[in-house]
Design a protein around this motif. Structure first.
Motif, short mmCIF file in Angstrom:
data_model
loop_
_atom_site.label_atom_id
_atom_site.label_comp_id
_atom_site.label_asym_id
_atom_site.label_seq_id
_atom_site.Cartn_x
_atom_site.Cartn_y
_atom_site.Cartn_z
N ALA A 209 0.85 -1.19 0.00
CA ALA A 209 0.00 0.00 0.00
C ALA A 209 0.89 1.24 0.00
CB ALA A 209 -0.91 -0.01 1.22
N VAL A 210 0.31 2.40 -0.23
CA VAL A 210 1.10 3.63 -0.33
C VAL A 210 1.79 3.99 0.99
CG1 VAL A 210 -0.24 4.60 -2.23
CG2 VAL A 210 -0.95 5.03 0.13
N ASP A 211 1.28 3.47 2.11
CA ASP A 211 1.91 3.76 3.40
C ASP A 211 2.98 2.74 3.75
OD1 ASP A 211 0.29 1.59 3.89
OD2 ASP A 211 -0.66 2.43 5.69
N GLY A 212 3.32 1.85 2.81
CA GLY A 212 4.38 0.88 3.03
C GLY A 212 3.93 -0.44 3.60
N GLN A 213 2.65 -0.59 3.91
CA GLN A 213 2.14 -1.84 4.48
C GLN A 213 2.22 -2.96 3.44
OE1 GLN A 213 0.87 -2.87 7.62
NE2 GLN A 213 1.01 -4.84 6.55
N ARG A 214 2.84 -4.07 3.81
CA ARG A 214 2.92 -5.22 2.92
C ARG A 214 1.58 -5.94 2.89
NH1 ARG A 214 3.90 -10.66 3.17
NH2 ARG A 214 4.02 -10.59 5.46
N LEU A 215 1.14 -6.31 1.70
CA LEU A 215 -0.15 -6.97 1.50
C LEU A 215 0.03 -8.18 0.59
CD1 LEU A 215 -2.24 -3.74 0.82
CD2 LEU A 215 -2.32 -5.11 2.91
N VAL A 216 -0.94 -9.07 0.61
CA VAL A 216 -0.91 -10.22 -0.28
C VAL A 216 -2.31 -10.45 -0.84
CG1 VAL A 216 0.98 -11.35 0.94
CG2 VAL A 216 -1.39 -11.91 1.52
N GLY A 217 -2.34 -11.19 -1.93
CA GLY A 217 -3.60 -11.62 -2.52
C GLY A 217 -3.35 -12.89 -3.30
N PHE A 218 -4.41 -13.46 -3.84
CA PHE A 218 -4.31 -14.72 -4.57
C PHE A 218 -4.98 -14.59 -5.93
CE2 PHE A 218 -4.16 -15.69 -0.08
CZ PHE A 218 -3.06 -16.53 0.01
N MET A 219 -4.24 -14.94 -6.98
CA MET A 219 -4.76 -14.88 -8.34
C MET A 219 -5.14 -16.28 -8.81
SD MET A 219 -5.50 -12.89 -10.91
CE MET A 219 -4.50 -11.40 -10.83
N VAL A 220 -6.34 -16.40 -9.29
CA VAL A 220 -6.82 -17.64 -9.90
C VAL A 220 -7.07 -17.35 -11.37
CG1 VAL A 220 -8.70 -19.32 -9.99
CG2 VAL A 220 -7.86 -18.50 -7.77
N GLY A 221 -6.42 -18.09 -12.26
CA GLY A 221 -6.54 -17.83 -13.69
C GLY A 221 -5.43 -16.93 -14.19
N ASP A 222 -5.43 -16.69 -15.49
CA ASP A 222 -4.39 -15.88 -16.14
C ASP A 222 -4.99 -14.55 -16.60
OD1 ASP A 222 -2.35 -14.76 -17.56
OD2 ASP A 222 -2.23 -16.33 -19.08
N PRO A 223 -4.67 -13.45 -15.94
CA PRO A 223 -5.24 -12.15 -16.31
C PRO A 223 -4.94 -11.75 -17.75
CG PRO A 223 -4.07 -12.03 -14.22
CD PRO A 223 -3.73 -13.35 -14.82
N ARG A 224 -3.82 -12.21 -18.27
CA ARG A 224 -3.43 -11.78 -19.63
C ARG A 224 -4.27 -12.44 -20.71
NH1 ARG A 224 1.18 -12.27 -16.49
NH2 ARG A 224 2.42 -10.36 -16.30
N GLY A 225 -4.79 -13.63 -20.43
CA GLY A 225 -5.60 -14.31 -21.43
C GLY A 225 -7.08 -14.27 -21.14
N ALA A 226 -7.46 -13.78 -19.98
CA ALA A 226 -8.86 -13.75 -19.58
C ALA A 226 -9.58 -12.53 -20.14
CB ALA A 226 -8.96 -13.75 -18.05
N PRO A 227 -10.90 -12.60 -20.27
CA PRO A 227 -11.65 -11.42 -20.72
C PRO A 227 -11.60 -10.28 -19.72
CG PRO A 227 -13.15 -13.17 -20.02
CD PRO A 227 -11.78 -13.77 -20.07
N GLY A 228 -11.27 -10.58 -18.46
CA GLY A 228 -11.17 -9.54 -17.44
C GLY A 228 -10.74 -10.15 -16.12
N VAL A 229 -10.64 -9.30 -15.10
CA VAL A 229 -10.28 -9.74 -13.76
C VAL A 229 -11.35 -9.28 -12.78
CG1 VAL A 229 -8.62 -9.51 -11.86
CG2 VAL A 229 -7.80 -9.73 -14.21
N LEU A 230 -11.77 -10.18 -11.92
CA LEU A 230 -12.73 -9.86 -10.86
C LEU A 230 -11.94 -9.65 -9.57
CD1 LEU A 230 -15.75 -9.58 -10.12
CD2 LEU A 230 -15.72 -12.02 -9.54
N LEU A 231 -11.88 -8.42 -9.10
CA LEU A 231 -11.17 -8.06 -7.88
C LEU A 231 -12.14 -8.21 -6.71
CD1 LEU A 231 -8.91 -6.85 -6.17
CD2 LEU A 231 -9.57 -4.58 -7.03
N CYS A 232 -11.78 -9.05 -5.74
CA CYS A 232 -12.73 -9.45 -4.69
C CYS A 232 -12.27 -9.05 -3.29
CB CYS A 232 -12.92 -10.97 -4.72
SG CYS A 232 -13.44 -11.60 -6.34
N PHE A 233 -13.26 -8.65 -2.48
CA PHE A 233 -13.01 -8.27 -1.09
C PHE A 233 -13.96 -9.06 -0.19
CE2 PHE A 233 -12.01 -4.65 -3.81
CZ PHE A 233 -10.70 -4.40 -3.44
N HIS A 234 -13.39 -9.73 0.81
CA HIS A 234 -14.18 -10.62 1.66
C HIS A 234 -14.76 -9.89 2.88
CE1 HIS A 234 -11.07 -10.86 4.78
NE2 HIS A 234 -10.16 -11.10 3.84
N GLY A 235 -15.52 -10.63 3.68
CA GLY A 235 -16.18 -10.07 4.85
C GLY A 235 -15.26 -9.94 6.06
N ASN A 236 -15.83 -9.48 7.18
CA ASN A 236 -15.01 -9.07 8.32
C ASN A 236 -14.38 -10.24 9.09
OD1 ASN A 236 -17.41 -10.01 9.53
ND2 ASN A 236 -17.24 -8.55 11.21
N ALA A 237 -14.97 -11.41 9.04
CA ALA A 237 -14.44 -12.56 9.78
C ALA A 237 -14.03 -13.67 8.82
CB ALA A 237 -15.46 -13.06 10.79
#
Length: 270
Positions: A46-74
Motif C-alpha cells: 500500500a502507499v503507506d508501506g504496508q505489505r499486502l498479499v492476494g491470490f490470483m486464480v486464472g491468467d489475467p493476460r488471457g482472460a476477458p477480465g479480472v474480478l477483484l474481490c473483497f471478503h467479509g469481516n471474519a
C-alpha cells in the motif's frame, strides 16, 4: 441530581468505549491455522508501506477480465480459493482475492481508513502489473467487502460491481445493534462512514446484488435497498432459504448464472 449525573457519566462512558473500540468490533480477523497457500500468491504494498498479499486464480493476460474481490469481516482471502476457481470456470474471468492488513498474519491493524488504502493498492497493482483498464476490471464484495468494493468503485469505476449480502450503510447497521442515543450521535462518534446505498446512486456502473432471504446478520431488505438505489441496475437475485454465508450453496446454478450475467458488458459495449 446525582442520579442524572451518574446516568450521563455512564452514557458518556459507553459512547467513548464505542468510539474507541468500534473498529475492533467491525474487523474480526480469524486465525489462519493451516499454512497459507503459495499457488497464485502475489505480494504488493500500500502507499503507506504496508505489505499486502492476494491470490490470483486464472491468467489475467488471457482472460476477458479480472474480478477483484473483497471478503467479509471474519473471513480470509485464502478461504475463498475454491469459490474463485468456480467463478473462473463459469466466467473465464481471472479472480484476484485481495487481503486486508491485520489478516492472515499480515502486519498492521484493519481500520476504516486502512481498507481504502488496501483496496486501492490491490487495484493499482493489478492495473500496473497486468496492464488492465476499466473495461477489463470488475469488483466483487461480500458483506463488509461489499462496502469496500463500492468505495473503491467511487474512485476507480469498474466495468461492473457485484455485491453479495451488502449492508445499506454503517449507520443503518448501527441501528440493529446499538441503542437509540448512539444512533442519534452516530455522525459524531463514528469513524466508519460506509454508505453503499448512497454511493451506488451516483455510480455510472452496473450494480448487481445477491442476498439470502434468511440472512440474520444483514437483513435482505438492505440488499434490496442497495439495488433499488443503484443508478445503473444490473442483476438482482434473492435466494430463498439462504443465510449470510451459504448463498452460493443454496442458490446453486442460479448463483453462477447471476455472476455470469452480472459480468456481461451492457448492450453496445464489447
Amino acid at each position: 441530581m446525582i442520579a442524572v449525573l451518574v446516568i450521563l457519566a455512564l452514557l458518556s462512558g459507553s459512547l467513548f468505549l464505542l468510539w474507541w473500540s468500534q473498529e475492533r468490533i467491525l474487523f474480526q480477523p480469524p486465525r489462519l491455522v493451516e499454512a497459507p497457500p503459495e499457488s497464485g500468491r502475489i505480494s504488493y504494498e500500500a502507499v503507506d508501506g504496508q505489505r499486502l498479499v492476494g491470490f490470483m486464480v486464472g491468467d489475467p493476460r488471457g482472460a476477458p477480465g479480472v474480478l477483484l474481490c473483497f471478503h467479509g469481516n471474519a473471513d480470509l482471502a485464502a478461504w475463498q480459493l475454491d469459490w474463485a476457481r468456480t467463478v473462473e470456470r463459469h466466467t473465464r474471468y481471472a479472480v484476484f482475492l485481495a487481503e486486508y492488513r491485520g489478516y492472515m498474519s499480515l502486519g498492521g491493524s484493519p481500520t476504516y481508513s486502512s481498507t481504502k488504502l488496501d483496496a486501492r493498492a490491490a487495484y493499482d497493482h493489478l492495473r500496473i502489473a497486468f496492464g488492465l483498464d476499466r473495461a477489463r476490471m470488475a469488483f466483487f464484495g461480500h458483506s463488509l467487502g461489499s462496502a469496500v468494493a463500492t468505495e473503491l468503485a467511487e474512485i476507480h469505476p469498474p466495468a461492473a460491481l457485484l455485491l453479495q449480502s451488502p449492508f445499506s450503510s454503517a449507520r443503518a447497521m448501527a441501528r440493529l445493534i446499538v441503542t437509540l442515543p448512539v444512533v442519534l450521535v452516530w455522525k459524531t462518534i463514528s469513524r466508519i462512514h460506509f454508505d453503499t446505498r448512497m454511493a451506488v446512486s451516483t455510480l455510472d456502473v452496473p450494480v448487481s446484488v445477491v442476498h439470502g432471504r434468511r440472512d440474520r446478520i444483514i437483513p435482505f431488505r438492505m440488499g434490496v435497498e442497495v439495488y433499488e438505489a443503484a443508478k445503473q441496475k444490473g442483476q438482482l437475485l434473492l435466494v430463498e432459504g439462504a443465510g449470510h454465508n451459504d448463498v452460493a450453496e443454496i442458490a446453486g446454478k442460479e448463483y453462477w448464472r447471476w455472476i455470469v450475467e452480472a459480468l456481461k458488458p451492457p448492450p453496445g459495449i464489447k
